[in-house]
Each structure stands twice: as C-alpha cells, then as structure tokens.
Scaffold this motif. Structure first.
Motif, mmCIF file in Angstrom:
data_model
loop_
_atom_site.group_PDB
_atom_site.id
_atom_site.type_symbol
_atom_site.label_atom_id
_atom_site.label_comp_id
_atom_site.label_asym_id
_atom_site.label_seq_id
_atom_site.Cartn_x
_atom_site.Cartn_y
_atom_site.Cartn_z
ATOM 1 N N ASN A 143 0.984 -1.187 0.144
ATOM 2 C CA ASN A 143 -0.132 0.018 -0.036
ATOM 3 C C ASN A 143 0.990 1.504 -0.038
ATOM 4 O O ASN A 143 2.125 1.288 -0.117
ATOM 5 C CB ASN A 143 -0.864 0.038 1.258
ATOM 6 N N GLU A 144 0.231 2.265 0.131
ATOM 7 C CA GLU A 144 0.958 3.716 -0.241
ATOM 8 C C GLU A 144 1.778 3.904 1.156
ATOM 9 O O GLU A 144 2.556 4.905 1.148
ATOM 10 C CB GLU A 144 -0.050 4.704 -0.372
ATOM 11 N N GLU A 145 1.767 3.131 2.172
ATOM 12 C CA GLU A 145 2.420 3.469 3.209
ATOM 13 C C GLU A 145 3.708 2.533 3.658
ATOM 14 O O GLU A 145 4.187 2.219 4.559
ATOM 15 C CB GLU A 145 1.824 3.452 4.548
ATOM 16 N N LYS B 260 -0.242 -3.019 -6.246
ATOM 17 C CA LYS B 260 -0.556 -1.711 -5.347
ATOM 18 C C LYS B 260 -1.880 -1.800 -5.054
ATOM 19 O O LYS B 260 -2.777 -1.494 -6.193
ATOM 20 C CB LYS B 260 0.190 -0.630 -5.569
ATOM 21 N N LYS C 142 -5.041 0.768 -2.264
ATOM 22 C CA LYS C 142 -4.854 1.708 -1.312
ATOM 23 C C LYS C 142 -4.992 0.948 0.190
ATOM 24 O O LYS C 142 -5.736 0.069 0.139
ATOM 25 C CB LYS C 142 -6.208 2.498 -1.515
#
Ligand SMILES: [Zn+2]
Length: 174
Positions: free
Chosen positions: A48-50, A119, A121
């Motif tokens: 994910n984006e983290e 990938k 969210k």
C-alpha cells in the motif's frame, strides 16, 4: 506430471519421437502426444501507499510463515487476470497497479509461478474463508515473517520491491 495413460481414451501410452523434444508419451489410438504437464500459478506481493505489505495466514500452506496471495490459473484466464481475481477473492482489494516481474519454477510443488508486485490503497481486508487472517505489515518488519530461501518467489519479490522503493520507480497504473 508425466502421463502414463491417455486422458482422452484411457489407452496405455507409448513413446514417440517429437522433434527436438525427444521421446514423448504418445497415444496410438488418438494419434496424440501427451507432453508432461504442470500447474501454472500466480503469487502476488501486495503493498500500500504506506509501504506496508499484505501478509496472510494460511495454515494449509504454512504453519510457520505468513504467505502472499497465490492461486491456480484457470483455463481461459491470463496470469494477470488470475492475479487480480485472487487478490480480490482472498483480500477484497481492488488494485491501482499490477506489474508482472517474471516467472519462477517452484520445485517442491512442481508449479510454474507467475510473480507479481501489486499496489492497493490501504484499507481493511475482506477475507475469503480460506484465509485465517491478514495484516498490513511495514516492509522493514515484514521480512521476518517469510522464509528467505534463495531464489524462491517471496524474497525475490521483496528484493524487487526494495529496489523499486530505493530507485523511486513509479507504479504503472492499471
Ligand atoms: Zn487416446
């Protein structure tokens, strides 16, 4: 898997020369070669984006380690379609990006693995009943939860992801 009997008519197979491939199991009745077969599967590391990785608990695959999403490619499906389907079925995630990184021969199970980085969210998982649990784990910690056998798919995908992070490579939109 090597065929001994013809899957179409049940006749015991002989062998016949098949060009450069040498002697191949052959059905005299159907006049058909039966090349060795194996399963084609996908394995996907979802991030994910983290910079967290989706790690799964699947007791039927491993009681010692966590796993990535994986599954069998079904007839008529591409490896990419299979990866999207399995990630949705197992974790309930719609993807922003999916990149095939290559293939890997899984000797222990005799399977050809098509490897993906994906990938999505960050969101809660909607787990399939075949998954006992799943967590988002930061990549620096995630490495402790899967086996580091050289050349196997999980560490290979992890290395590619690290390289992507270090080099700031963009993700291809789906
Ligand atoms: Zn036959």
């Amino acid at each position: 898997m090597r065929y001994t009997y013809c899957p179409d008519c049940g006749t015991k197979l002989g062998f016949r020369q098949a060009g450069d491939d040498g002697l191949v199991p052959y059905c005299e009745s159907c006049e058909k070669y039966w090349f060795d077969s194996f399963h084609s599967c996908i394995i996907a590391m979802v991030v994910n984006e983290e910079n967290e990785i989706a790690l799964l608990d699947q007791a039927h695959l491993s009681t010692q380690f966590k796993t990535f999403v994986s599954g069998y490619i079904t007839p008529g499906e591409t490896a990419e379609e299979c990866a999207q389907r399995e990630i949705f079925e197992e974790l309930g995630l719609e993807l922003e990006s999916l990149e095939m990184t290559g293939t890997y021969w899984f000797e222990r199970r005799g399977q050809l693995m098509h490897c993906f980085l994906a990938k999505a969210k960050k969101q809660d998982f909607k787990l399939s009943c075949e998954i006992q649990g799943a967590q988002w784990v930061h990549y620096e910690e995630a490495i402790n939860y899967f086996p580091q056998r050289k050349g196997s798919a999980m560490p290979m995908l992890y290395e590619l992801y690290l390289k992507k992070l270090e080099e700031g490579q963009p993700w291809k939109p789906l």
